[in-house]
Design an enzyme around this catalytic site. Structure first.
Site, PDB file in Angstrom:
ATOM      1  N   TYR A 162       0.922   6.387   2.336  1.00  0.00           N
ATOM      2  CA  TYR A 162       0.441   5.134   2.922  1.00  0.00           C
ATOM      3  C   TYR A 162       1.492   4.227   3.553  1.00  0.00           C
ATOM      4  O   TYR A 162       1.138   3.242   4.202  1.00  0.00           O
ATOM      5  CB  TYR A 162      -0.360   4.357   1.870  1.00  0.00           C
ATOM      6  CG  TYR A 162      -1.610   5.096   1.456  1.00  0.00           C
ATOM      7  CD1 TYR A 162      -2.706   5.164   2.305  1.00  0.00           C
ATOM      8  CD2 TYR A 162      -1.682   5.765   0.245  1.00  0.00           C
ATOM      9  CE1 TYR A 162      -3.848   5.873   1.952  1.00  0.00           C
ATOM     10  CE2 TYR A 162      -2.819   6.478  -0.121  1.00  0.00           C
ATOM     11  CZ  TYR A 162      -3.899   6.520   0.744  1.00  0.00           C
ATOM     12  OH  TYR A 162      -5.021   7.227   0.397  1.00  0.00           O
ATOM     13  N   TYR A 447      -7.868   1.916  -9.444  1.00  0.00           N
ATOM     14  CA  TYR A 447      -9.168   1.714  -8.772  1.00  0.00           C
ATOM     15  C   TYR A 447      -9.286   2.649  -7.581  1.00  0.00           C
ATOM     16  O   TYR A 447      -8.317   3.280  -7.209  1.00  0.00           O
ATOM     17  CB  TYR A 447      -9.349   0.248  -8.356  1.00  0.00           C
ATOM     18  CG  TYR A 447      -8.298  -0.305  -7.421  1.00  0.00           C
ATOM     19  CD1 TYR A 447      -8.459  -0.246  -6.038  1.00  0.00           C
ATOM     20  CD2 TYR A 447      -7.139  -0.908  -7.923  1.00  0.00           C
ATOM     21  CE1 TYR A 447      -7.494  -0.775  -5.177  1.00  0.00           C
ATOM     22  CE2 TYR A 447      -6.180  -1.428  -7.073  1.00  0.00           C
ATOM     23  CZ  TYR A 447      -6.358  -1.355  -5.698  1.00  0.00           C
ATOM     24  OH  TYR A 447      -5.401  -1.867  -4.864  1.00  0.00           O
TER      25      TYR A 447
END
Ligand SMILES: CC(C)(COP(=O)(O)OP(=O)(O)OC[C@H]1O[C@@H](n2cnc3c(N)ncnc32)[C@H](O)[C@@H]1OP(=O)(O)O)[C@@H](O)C(=O)NCCC(=O)NCCS
Length: 447
Positions: A162, A447
Site C-alpha cells: 500500500y 479490521y
C-alpha cells in the site's frame, strides 16, 4: 444506512459515502479492459457470492448459510464493491472485492477524524497483476476524497502493498510472550478487585469501556458491529466458545474499569506449564491495567502468557521484575493515508510550537503542494497553502504523503524518517518535537 452506523463528528456523512457510486475514473479504466466495477447490493443475492470471493481470497473455506447471514447482518455499514468479468464461467461472482466505510480515527490530543476504512481487498488468482487492485484502491481513495474524508486507513496482509498509494504504517503493534515463571510482579497492587464474569457480560463491558477508552489513544477506531462477539465467543456461529474465560476489574468504589478475555492451553507433558493467550485486555485506568496484568502474570499452573496488538510502549515492561522475561515482537499494523492535509493536521494536537513549510509529494495528487503549518504554544495547528512569502524562519520539510502519514499519529519521529532518508529538512529536531506525541499510538484489533 443502518442503526449500527455511527453519527460522524464532522461534515462527512457515512450514509452518503455508503450510497455513493464507484469512482467514474476507475470504472472507465476497468470497463476498457472488459470489466464491470460496481457497488454490490448488500441485501441482495450478489452479497453471498461477493463474500465467498473475499473468503477465498484470504484462503478461507466456503462459509455456511448461517455464517453468511450473520456476516450480512453485522457488516451492513460497509460499502461492498466488486469487479465482475462477464466472460467468466461464474459471472455472478466478482473477480475482485473491496469494502469500505467511514469510521472515527482518534488522533493525538483526543479528537477524532472521519476516515475511510478499507478492508476485504482481494483479486482472484485468475485475474492478478493486471492492475485491478490499483484501479480499485485509487477508486476508493477518490470516492473517499470526494465524500470529504480527510484520511483513509487499513490493516494489511502484506507490508509491500500500500505504500505506492500513499499509505504508511502509523501505529505499530507489539506481540508479547512472557515467561511468567521468571517474571515476578513489581507493579502496583490496586485496592479494587478482579472477578470472573460471563462471556456475555464481558462483551458488554468491552463495548462500553472501549467506546470511552479509544478516545485517549491515537490510532484507535470504533469496533465494528459484532466485533466484540468475536473476542468473547458470543456469536451464534462461534467455535470453541467454551474455551474463553473473562475477568473484570472494579475499583474500590465498585466502578468497573477494565475487562479481559483469555484462553488457556494445557500442557499435557507438564501440568504446571499451561499457556495463556490474552485475547483482549482493556483498562481505562492505571489501576485496572495493573490489576488485570497482575492477574495474568501470577496465574498458577501457567508458564507462558501471550498477547498481541499491544502498544510498542506498554507500562507492563516496568511492572516485571525481569524485563527479559518478555519477548516482544513489533510489526506494522495501522496504516493511514492523509487525503486532506489541512483537515488532518488541524484535527490533531502537536507536541510543541513551530512553523514549517511542508513540501508534499503525492503519487495520486490528492495532497501535492506546499503547505504552511503554524503550531501555537497549545499545540494547535493551522494550515494554509504556502505561497512564496512564507516566513523565512519556517522550517522546510520535504516529504512524501506516505511519510507525513507515517508521522501523523506520533508513532515515528520525523528525525528518524530524516535519518532514514525519507524526509529532507534543515531542522529535524524541531520537526520531531512538534510532530511528536507523548504516548505511542495503538490500534488494538484488526479490521
Ligand atoms: C494483493 C492483491 C490484492 C493484488 O491484486 P492485483 O490486482 O494483482 O494487483 P495489481 O495488479 O493492481 O498491482 C498493483 C501494484 O501492486 C503490486 N503488487 C501486487 N501484489 C503485490 C504483492 N503481493 N507484493 C508486492 N507488490 C504487489 C504490483 O506490482 C503493482 O505495482 P505497480 O502498480 O506499482 O507497478 C492480490 O494479489 C490478492 O488478492 N492477494 C491475496 C489477498 C490479500 O492479501 N489482499 C490484501 C489484503 S490487505
Amino acid at each position: 444506512m443502518t442503526d449500527s452506523m455511527q453519527a460522524s463528528t464532522s461534515a462527512v456523512d457515512p450514509a452518503d459515502f455508503f450510497a455513493a457510486p464507484v469512482d467514474p475514473g476507475s470504472r472507465d479504466r476497468l470497463a476498457a479492459t472488459g470489466l464491470d466495477y460496481r457497488v454490490v447490493d448488500h441485501d441482495g443475492s450478489d452479497f453471498a457470492a461477493w463474500l465467498g470471493v473475499v473468503g477465498r481470497g484470504f484462503l478461507g473455506e466456503e462459509r455456511t448459510d448461517t455464517q453468511v447471514a450473520a456476516i450480512r447482518e453485522r457488516s451492513a455499514h460497509r460499502r461492498s464493491t466488486g469487479v465482475y468479468d462477464s466472460t467468466a464461467p461464474m459471472a455472478d461472482a466478482p473477480v475482485a472485492t473491496i469494502a469500505s466505510w467511514i469510521a472515527d480515527l482518534t488522533v493525538p490530543g483526543g479528537a477524532v477524524i472521519p476516515s475511510c476504512a478499507i478492508s476485504a481487498v482481494t483479486v482472484s488468482p485468475t485475474h492478478r497483476r493486471r492492475g485491478i487492485a490499483r484501479a480499485m484502491l485509487e477508486g476508493e481513495l477518490a470516492a473517499a476524497a470526494a465524500a470529504g474524508a480527510p484520511m483513509a486507513m487499513l490493516t494489511v496482509s502484506e507490508s509491500t502493498l500500500y505504500g505506492r498509494y500513499g499509505f504508511a504504517p502509523a501505529a505499530l503493534s507489539a506481540e508479547w510472550r512472557i515467561d511468567v515463571k521468571r517474571a515476578s510482579w513489581i507493579g502496583p497492587i490496586p485496592d479494587g478487585r478482579v472477578d470472573f464474569v460471563t462471556r456475555e457480560q464481558a462483551r458488554e463491558l468491552l463495548g462500553t469501556i472501549h467506546d470511552r477508552r479509544r478516545l485517549s489513544t491515537a490510532g484507535e477506531i470504533p469496533m465494528q458491529p459484532g466485533g466484540w462477539d468475536g473476542y468473547t465467543g458470543t456469536r451464534p456461529d462461534a467455535e470453541k466458545a467454551g474455551s474463553k474465560r473473562a475477568v473484570r476489574y472494579a475499583d474500590a468504589d465498585g466502578e468497573v474499569r477494565g475487562v479481559a478475555v483469555y484462553t488457556v492451553t494445557e500442557n499435557h507433558d507438564d501440568f504446571t506449564k499451561a499457556s495463556v493467550h490474552v485475547g483482549y485486555l482493556l483498562a481505562e485506568t492505571d489501576d485496572a491495567y495493573a490489576a488485570l496484568w497482575r492477574f495474568f502474570v501470577e496465574l498458577d499452573l501457567v508458564a507462558e502468557v501471550r498477547a498481541g496488538e499491544l502498544s510498542v510502549d506498554e507500562p507492563l515492561r516496568w511492572m516485571l521484575s525481569d524485563q527479559r522475561a518478555a519477548t516482544v515482537t513489533v510489526m506494522d499494523h495501522q496504516y493511514v493515508r492523509i487525503l486532506d492535509v489541512k483537515a488532518a493536521l488541524e484535527a490533531r494536537t502537536f507536541g510543541a510550537a513551530g512553523e514549517f513549510v511542508l513540501d508534499v509529494a503525492d503519487p495520486l495528487g490528492h495532497t501535492t503542494g506546499r503547505w504552511l503549518l503554524r503550531v501555537d504554544g497549545e499545540g494547535r495547528g493551522t494550515v494554509s497553502r504556502a505561497d512564496d512569502d512564507a516566513p523565512a524562519w519556517a522550517v522546510p520539510i520535504a516529504l512524501g504523503i506516505a511519510e507525513l502519514s507515517a508521522a501523523y499519529l506520533g508513532g515515528v519521529s520525523i528525525a528518524t524518517l530524516a535519518a532514514a532518508g525519507r524526509v529532507k529538512t534543515t531542522d529535524a529536531a524541531a520537526a520531531a518535537r512538534t510532530f511528536g506525541w507523548h504516548t505511542a499510538p495503538r490500534l488494538s484489533f484488526w479490521y
